[in-house]
Design a protein around this motif. Structure first.
Motif, PDB file in Angstrom:
ATOM      1  N   PHE A   1     105.639-105.140  24.939  1.00 14.33           N
ATOM      2  CA  PHE A   1     104.430-105.471  24.191  1.00 14.33           C
ATOM      3  C   PHE A   1     104.425-104.722  22.871  1.00 14.33           C
ATOM      4  O   PHE A   1     105.153-103.759  22.668  1.00 14.33           O
ATOM      5  N   GLU A   2     103.579-105.213  21.983  1.00 15.50           N
ATOM      6  CA  GLU A   2     103.388-104.604  20.673  1.00 15.50           C
ATOM      7  C   GLU A   2     101.889-104.480  20.445  1.00 15.50           C
ATOM      8  O   GLU A   2     101.145-105.443  20.623  1.00 15.50           O
ATOM      9  N   LYS A   3     101.434-103.296  20.089  1.00  9.27           N
ATOM     10  CA  LYS A   3     100.029-103.077  19.763  1.00  9.27           C
ATOM     11  C   LYS A   3      99.842-103.483  18.310  1.00  9.27           C
ATOM     12  O   LYS A   3     100.567-103.021  17.441  1.00  9.27           O
ATOM     13  N   ILE A   4      98.894-104.383  18.051  1.00  9.45           N
ATOM     14  CA  ILE A   4      98.701-104.848  16.682  1.00  9.45           C
ATOM     15  C   ILE A   4      97.270-104.629  16.225  1.00  9.45           C
ATOM     16  O   ILE A   4      96.351-104.539  17.031  1.00  9.45           O
ATOM     17  N   ASN A   5      97.115-104.584  14.940  1.00  8.35           N
ATOM     18  CA  ASN A   5      95.815-104.466  14.302  1.00  8.35           C
ATOM     19  C   ASN A   5      95.272-105.872  14.100  1.00  8.35           C
ATOM     20  O   ASN A   5      96.012-106.792  13.751  1.00  8.35           O
ATOM     21  N   GLN A   6      93.977-106.058  14.286  1.00  4.22           N
ATOM     22  CA  GLN A   6      93.378-107.383  14.140  1.00  4.22           C
ATOM     23  C   GLN A   6      93.641-107.974  12.761  1.00  4.22           C
ATOM     24  O   GLN A   6      93.824-109.176  12.615  1.00  4.22           O
ATOM     25  N   ARG A   7      93.682-107.140  11.740  1.00  3.77           N
ATOM     26  CA  ARG A   7      93.924-107.635  10.385  1.00  3.77           C
ATOM     27  C   ARG A   7      95.330-108.228  10.232  1.00  3.77           C
ATOM     28  O   ARG A   7      95.568-109.026   9.342  1.00  3.77           O
ATOM     29  N   LYS A   8      96.252-107.848  11.102  1.00  2.62           N
ATOM     30  CA  LYS A   8      97.626-108.349  11.006  1.00  2.62           C
ATOM     31  C   LYS A   8      97.895-109.522  11.951  1.00  2.62           C
ATOM     32  O   LYS A   8      99.013-109.998  12.054  1.00  2.62           O
ATOM     33  N   LEU A   9      96.858-109.989  12.617  1.00  6.53           N
ATOM     34  CA  LEU A   9      97.017-111.083  13.572  1.00  6.53           C
ATOM     35  C   LEU A   9      97.592-112.333  12.916  1.00  6.53           C
ATOM     36  O   LEU A   9      98.435-113.014  13.496  1.00  6.53           O
ATOM     37  N   GLN A  10      97.178-112.637  11.697  1.00  6.31           N
ATOM     38  CA  GLN A  10      97.683-113.825  10.998  1.00  6.31           C
ATOM     39  C   GLN A  10      99.200-113.810  10.865  1.00  6.31           C
ATOM     40  O   GLN A  10      99.836-114.854  10.852  1.00  6.31           O
ATOM     41  N   GLU A  11      99.789-112.639  10.765  1.00  5.08           N
ATOM     42  CA  GLU A  11     101.234-112.523  10.627  1.00  5.08           C
ATOM     43  C   GLU A  11     101.976-112.929  11.898  1.00  5.08           C
ATOM     44  O   GLU A  11     103.171-113.178  11.866  1.00  5.08           O
ATOM     45  N   HIS A  12     101.278-112.986  13.030  1.00  6.30           N
ATOM     46  CA  HIS A  12     101.902-113.247  14.323  1.00  6.30           C
ATOM     47  C   HIS A  12     101.527-114.608  14.926  1.00  6.30           C
ATOM     48  O   HIS A  12     101.989-114.947  16.004  1.00  6.30           O
ATOM     49  N   ILE A  13     100.711-115.374  14.227  1.00  2.73           N
ATOM     50  CA  ILE A  13     100.239-116.656  14.745  1.00  2.73           C
ATOM     51  C   ILE A  13     101.404-117.558  15.185  1.00  2.73           C
ATOM     52  O   ILE A  13     101.345-118.175  16.239  1.00  2.73           O
ATOM     53  N   HIS A  14     102.458-117.609  14.407  1.00  2.97           N
ATOM     54  CA  HIS A  14     103.596-118.494  14.719  1.00  2.97           C
ATOM     55  C   HIS A  14     104.345-118.081  15.990  1.00  2.97           C
ATOM     56  O   HIS A  14     105.107-118.859  16.542  1.00  2.97           O
ATOM     57  N   GLU A  15     104.135-116.861  16.477  1.00  7.70           N
ATOM     58  CA  GLU A  15     104.829-116.365  17.677  1.00  7.70           C
ATOM     59  C   GLU A  15     104.076-116.679  18.962  1.00  7.70           C
ATOM     60  O   GLU A  15     104.628-116.561  20.045  1.00  7.70           O
TER      61      GLU A  15
END
Length: 68
Positions: free
Chosen positions: A52-66
């Motif tokens: 798993f990877e802990k992400i910041n909500q502001r960076k969620l857009q960067e991961h949408i395609h995954e």
């Protein structure tokens, strides 16, 4: 006391099909527990709980395609 008094984080869990599943919780284990309330046993079996990877909500857009 509300469970939201404690900070919650977003986690991206890797799946066997190469995609990722988004979950939130105080810890990765908590996030998986919350996710298990929404998903079937077969869907949960696809998640790799130790990857798993802990992400910041502001960076969620960067991961949408995954997401899958």
């Amino acid at each position: 006391m509300s469970s939201f008094s404690n900070p919650h984080f977003m986690y991206l869990f890797s799946m066997k099909n190469g995609k990722k599943k988004l979950a939130y919780g105080e810890t990765p284990e908590d996030a998986l527990s919350i996710l298990s309330m929404r998903l079937s046993a077969a869907e949960m079996a696809e998640i790799l709980p130790d990857q798993f990877e802990k992400i910041n909500q502001r960076k969620l857009q960067e991961h949408i395609h995954e997401l899958g």
